[in-house]
Motif scaffolding. Structure first.
Motif, short mmCIF file in Angstrom:
data_model
loop_
_atom_site.label_atom_id
_atom_site.label_comp_id
_atom_site.label_asym_id
_atom_site.label_seq_id
_atom_site.Cartn_x
_atom_site.Cartn_y
_atom_site.Cartn_z
N CYS A 1 5.23 -5.02 4.11
CA CYS A 1 6.36 -4.51 4.15
C CYS A 1 7.16 -4.97 5.59
O CYS A 1 8.06 -4.52 5.85
CB CYS A 1 6.51 -3.13 3.94
SG CYS A 1 5.58 -2.20 5.35
N CYS B 1 0.72 -1.31 -0.07
CA CYS B 1 0.06 -0.05 0.18
C CYS B 1 0.60 1.38 0.12
O CYS B 1 0.36 2.12 -0.44
CB CYS B 1 -0.72 -0.18 1.32
SG CYS B 1 0.12 -0.12 2.81
N CYS C 1 -0.98 -1.99 5.19
CA CYS C 1 -1.33 -3.33 4.74
C CYS C 1 -0.43 -4.59 5.46
O CYS C 1 -0.46 -5.73 5.18
CB CYS C 1 -1.05 -3.60 3.27
SG CYS C 1 0.57 -3.55 2.52
#
Ligand SMILES: Cc1cc2nc3c(=O)[nH]c(=O)nc-3n(C[C@H](O)[C@H](O)[C@H](O)COP(=O)(O)OP(=O)(O)OC[C@H]3O[C@@H](n4cnc5c(N)ncnc54)[C@H](O)[C@@H]3O)c2cc1C
Ligand code: FES
Ligand code: FES
Lengths: 267, 159
Positions: free
Chosen positions: B48, B40, B45
């Motif tokens: 990462c 995102c 989200c």
């Protein structure tokens, strides 16, 4: 993101000097508000001063009858600290409900307060508990500190160093989450203090965190959810957006205040 | 430019970076560790997620300079090339905890952090609450939750 120069001071004094010397410089703590805002180019400080490596600035300790939490204490530290859990469990629970686990590993108390997002959680606790915000220059009472949407009493070269929370007799925080952002659609922190009762509301006010005085007056007579029958919040001055109308938020203030009082008395 | 030195997956790394480099960019573009994904780029989200000093953080919301002097672990650091998978990775494979796999590195790094904090016996509701910051657009989460519960138990055995 626009270019900037990065500084990593070792002390608050060094950080404050860097703020004075570099025009439009900003401090960064967890970066979980500032980095997103810089990515969107809504902020473009030419200098970033990283507070996260200043030793001791994240300390959590009891001083007399106050719980003292350092500005760079992370939400996860506050949520799991046995000292906080013992002194003000409602505060530990509040911190444990901010965002998600990864956000809690970076976001800090000082960053949350300095940002004064109208839907942030900590401002409700600070206002309801009657905490004092200590900076490198002075001490500010919660009611002087918060000055409306994303606005605080902090001066450009002022850094929050710690927050002193006087211990309440009873307290609880209930948050009705915005399912998408995890911030508070409405959050109510209720504190029965030795001298009075305070009810602070976040997420609802178009001017940021505020005290619901009608509920406070009723609870001063008797600290029980039963005295709240017939007490309601007005929709005037509350936010209306795609997540909920002002009337809905006013309704939630009543519901959450009752739940918070029940939770506080059950403890 | 700023000089940074950090440990990534156990190896010392020295580099000269533009201070506005995000940790995820540094990992993917400078170090070519492309297992960490950007879903995102707006902190929502969890694709990462990496470990910074052992704790799950969103590397799209962390500056590489802020990791200077610290230790980073990415999905590549869980098991050496050619070695058996980490028990959490193996559990995702075994229980079909992924479809397209885009969210998986973040899910697994979040899951390992969760086990480190909350132990090996994880009720479903705890796993679901802890996945608040990780989005999956494929699986419907059911198998991710099953995988994490199994991976958590397997980590106890391998520890
Ligand atoms: C996905 C996501 C979900 C979130 N959900 C919630 C939520 O549910 N509830 C909630 O309350 N918050 C939430 N947050 C916000 C999070 O708690 C932030 O981390 C916090 O508001 C800011 O803290 P920080 O340390 O990251 O501040 P930074 O981003 O580093 O700084 C924010 C601002 O404060 C200033 N600042 C920082 N420290 C100081 C200091 N000591 N003195 C003076 N100024 C300072 C900075 O200059 C900057 O202007 C969420 C964030 C994300 C990304
Ligand atoms: S890419 Fe970092 S949270 Fe989505
Ligand atoms: S497996 Fe496709 S996003 Fe999760």
């Amino acid at each position: 993101m626009y270019e900037f120069k990065y500084h990593r001071p070792a002390t608050v004094r060094q950080a404050a000097n860097l703020l004075v010397k570099n025009e439009d410089a900003k401090v960064i703590a967890g970066g979980h508000t500032l980095v997103p805002v810089m990515k969107q180019r809504l902020a473009s400080p030419p200098h970033l001063i990283d507070l996260s490596h200043i030793e001791g600035l994240d300390a959590i300790e009891m001083k007399g009858r106050s719980l003292v939490i350092g500005a760079t204490a992370k939400h996860a530290d506050v949520a799991t600290s046995p000292i906080v859990g013992e002194a003000i469990p409602a505060l530990a629970e509040l911190a444990g409900g901010i965002g998600d686990p990864a956000v809690r590993h970076k976001g800090t108390l000082g960053g949350s307060l300095a940002n004064n997002d109208p839907t942030a959680d900590y401002p409700a606790a600070v206002l309801a508990l009657g905490a004092t915000i200590v900076t490198n220059k002075r001490r500010l009472k919660a009611e002087e500190f918060f000055q409306g949407l994303f606005t605080t009493a902090l001066e450009n070269d002022e850094i929050i160093t710690k927050v002193m929370f006087p211990l309440p007799k009873k307290a609880a925080y209930i948050k009705f989450r915005n399912q998408a952002s995890r911030y508070a659609l409405v959050g109510v922190f209720v504190a029965k203090r030795p001298s009075d009762v305070r009810v602070a509301v976040t997420g609802a006010g178009s001017d940021g965190v505020f005290r619901a005085t009608a509920f406070e007056e009723a609870l001063k007579k008797r600290f029980s959810h039963k005295v709240l029958d017939g007490v309601s919040a007005s929709a005037e001055g509350l936010n209306s957006d795609l997540h909920g109308s002002a009337e809905y938020r006013a309704h939630l203030i009543g519901v959450l205040t009752r739940r918070a009082v029940e939770a506080a008395t059950a403890k | 430019m700023a000089k940074i030195s950090l440990i990534v997956n156990g190896n010392p790394v020295n580099a000269n970076v533009d201070p506005r480099t995000l940790l995820v960019q540094f990992l993917r573009e400078n170090l070519r560790l492309t297992g960490t994904h950007v879903g995102c780029d707006t902190s929502q989200c969890g694709a990462c997620v990496v470990h910074l000093d052992g704790k799950a953080v969103k590397s799209c919301t962390t500056l590489a300079v802020m990791a200077d002097g610290h230790e980073v672990r990415t999905i590549e650091g869980l098991a050496a090339d050619g070695a058996p998978l980490h028990p959490m990775q193996e559990a995702f494979r075994e229980h079909h905890g992924l479809q397209c796999g885009f969210c998986t590195p973040g899910m697994i790094m979040t899951a390992v952090d969760l086990v480190n904090r909350k132990g090996h016996d994880l009720p479903d509701h705890v796993i679901r609450e802890e996945l608040e910051g990780n989005l999956c657009r494929c699986t419907g989460y059911q198998n991710i939750v099953t995988s994490i519960a199994a991976g958590a138990k397997a980590m106890a055995k391998s520890a």
